[in-house]
Design a protein around this motif. Structure first.
Motif, PDB file in Angstrom:
ATOM      1  N   UNK A  53      50.494  24.417 -37.072  1.00 33.76           N
ATOM      2  CA  UNK A  53      51.404  24.799 -35.986  1.00 33.76           C
ATOM      3  C   UNK A  53      51.651  26.303 -35.927  1.00 33.76           C
ATOM      4  N   UNK A  54      50.864  27.089 -36.670  1.00 33.82           N
ATOM      5  CA  UNK A  54      51.110  28.530 -36.744  1.00 33.82           C
ATOM      6  C   UNK A  54      50.922  29.242 -35.405  1.00 33.82           C
ATOM      7  N   UNK A  55      50.154  28.645 -34.507  1.00 31.01           N
ATOM      8  CA  UNK A  55      49.907  29.281 -33.206  1.00 31.01           C
ATOM      9  C   UNK A  55      51.020  28.999 -32.196  1.00 31.01           C
ATOM     10  N   UNK A  56      52.025  28.223 -32.610  1.00 35.26           N
ATOM     11  CA  UNK A  56      53.122  27.865 -31.703  1.00 35.26           C
ATOM     12  C   UNK A  56      54.405  28.581 -32.105  1.00 35.26           C
ATOM     13  N   UNK A  57      54.819  29.613 -31.362  1.00 33.34           N
ATOM     14  CA  UNK A  57      56.121  30.228 -31.635  1.00 33.34           C
ATOM     15  C   UNK A  57      57.266  29.308 -31.194  1.00 33.34           C
ATOM     16  N   UNK A  58      56.956  28.427 -30.241  1.00 32.67           N
ATOM     17  CA  UNK A  58      57.909  27.440 -29.723  1.00 32.67           C
ATOM     18  C   UNK A  58      57.101  26.373 -28.978  1.00 32.67           C
ATOM     19  N   UNK A  59      57.803  25.421 -28.388  1.00 38.00           N
ATOM     20  CA  UNK A  59      57.140  24.356 -27.626  1.00 38.00           C
ATOM     21  C   UNK A  59      57.482  24.432 -26.138  1.00 38.00           C
TER      22      UNK A  59
END
Length: 301
Positions: A53-59
């Motif tokens: 999930x490192x590429x997701x700063x948020x959803x």
């Protein structure tokens, strides 16, 4: 819709993907190449794989989360190391998912997250629905309670959380039924112990339909028992399985032997759980396979 799914290569995940082909799917998997090979037969038109999930700063860009990942609970003996693996594989990922939901200005509208009827522990012949509150020292309860609490952190006015307290999922593709078939086909099937303990089960098709119901029914939220409306005793299940396979049914496995072989995890076979899917039924969900005989006939014949 853009849907993030964990556990997509598992028994339930594979079947679920086949019903979501029209959506943009993001599949979180530890081994992307293995997942691509495993799911290649589905010919998914809009899919991307991520290993963390490192590429997701948020959803902010995600509409739905379906969280099915977790170390199989029945595949190995419950050593301290295995118990830790079972807990971490569920709770650490679920915590990350909830934190990213909370970090979003436009979070996902729905977060579906796994759990199991192991939450309830052993209750003999008592009917159990979602209103039952328990606090137990049992490992299965502790895992489910922590797992659920991590997911429910994401619940707010913008994100509804649905918890799947799942029973024994019956599928021709493996799982519990796959492990049972060989001895029964050899005529060695029979009840465990006295066979009076209740088994709460669900056909894989109803399992997937229940998840889709919760995804698209905008009023659904909270705890759901994902089990067929008619649980059966181990003896009745065993007789139905032997009958479906047209094999004899006269042997039994002593409780002591099960406890000796499996240790603490023997509770998965010996605990009695008569679970009712009250909330699904009240929301109008229709089960295709509500009786064990019709479920086994469809799966095995």
């Amino acid at each position: 819709m853009k849907i993030l799914i964990t556990g997509s290569t598992g028994l339930i995940g594979k079947q679920l993907l086949d019903h979501l082909k029209g959506h943009h799917l993001i599949l979180l998997t530890r081994n992307i190449k293995k997942a691509q090979l495993s799911l290649n037969h589905l010919a998914l038109p809009h899919v991307e794989f991520v290993s963390d999930l490192s590429s997701f700063p948020n959803f902010n860009d995600i509409d739905i989360i379906i969280n099915l990942a977790g170390e199989p609970i029945a595949d190995k003996k419950w050593t301290k190391k295995q118990k830790k693996k079972i807990i971490q594989s569920r709770c650490e990922l679920t915590q990350q998912l909830s934190e990213l939901c909370l970090a979003s200005s436009t979070p996902p509208s729905c977060f579906i997250s796994g759990s199991a009827i192991g939450y309830y522990g052993n209750h003999d012949n008592k009917n159990i629905d979602e209103s039952m509150q328990v606090s137990l020292p049992d490992f299965t309860h502790q895992v489910c309670q922590e797992w659920e609490s991590k997911a429910l952190q994401a619940q707010n006015d913008n994100t509804r959380v649905c918890i799947l307290r799942t029973g024994i999922v019956l599928s021709q593709s493996g799982g519990a039924l796959g492990k049972m078939l060989l001895p029964y086909k050899l005529g060695l099937g029979g009840p465990i112990g006295n066979g009076k303990q209740y088994m709460s089960w669900i056909h894989i098709d109803d399992m997937v339909s229940a998840i889709l119901h919760l995804v698209f029914e905008e009023q659904s939220h909270g705890i759901y028992n994902i089990t067929a409306p008619h649980p059966v005793t181990n003896r009745v299940f065993s007789q139905a399985l032997a009958g479906t396979l047209q094999r004899p049914h006269f042997l039994f496995t002593p409780k002591l032997l099960i406890k000796t072989i499996l240790g603490e995890s023997a509770v998965l076979l010996l605990d009695s759980q008569r679970i009712r899917p009250k909330r699904l039924v009240n929301e109008g969900f229709k089960f295709r396979y509500s009786r064990i005989e019709s479920a086994l006939k469809q799966l095995l014949q």
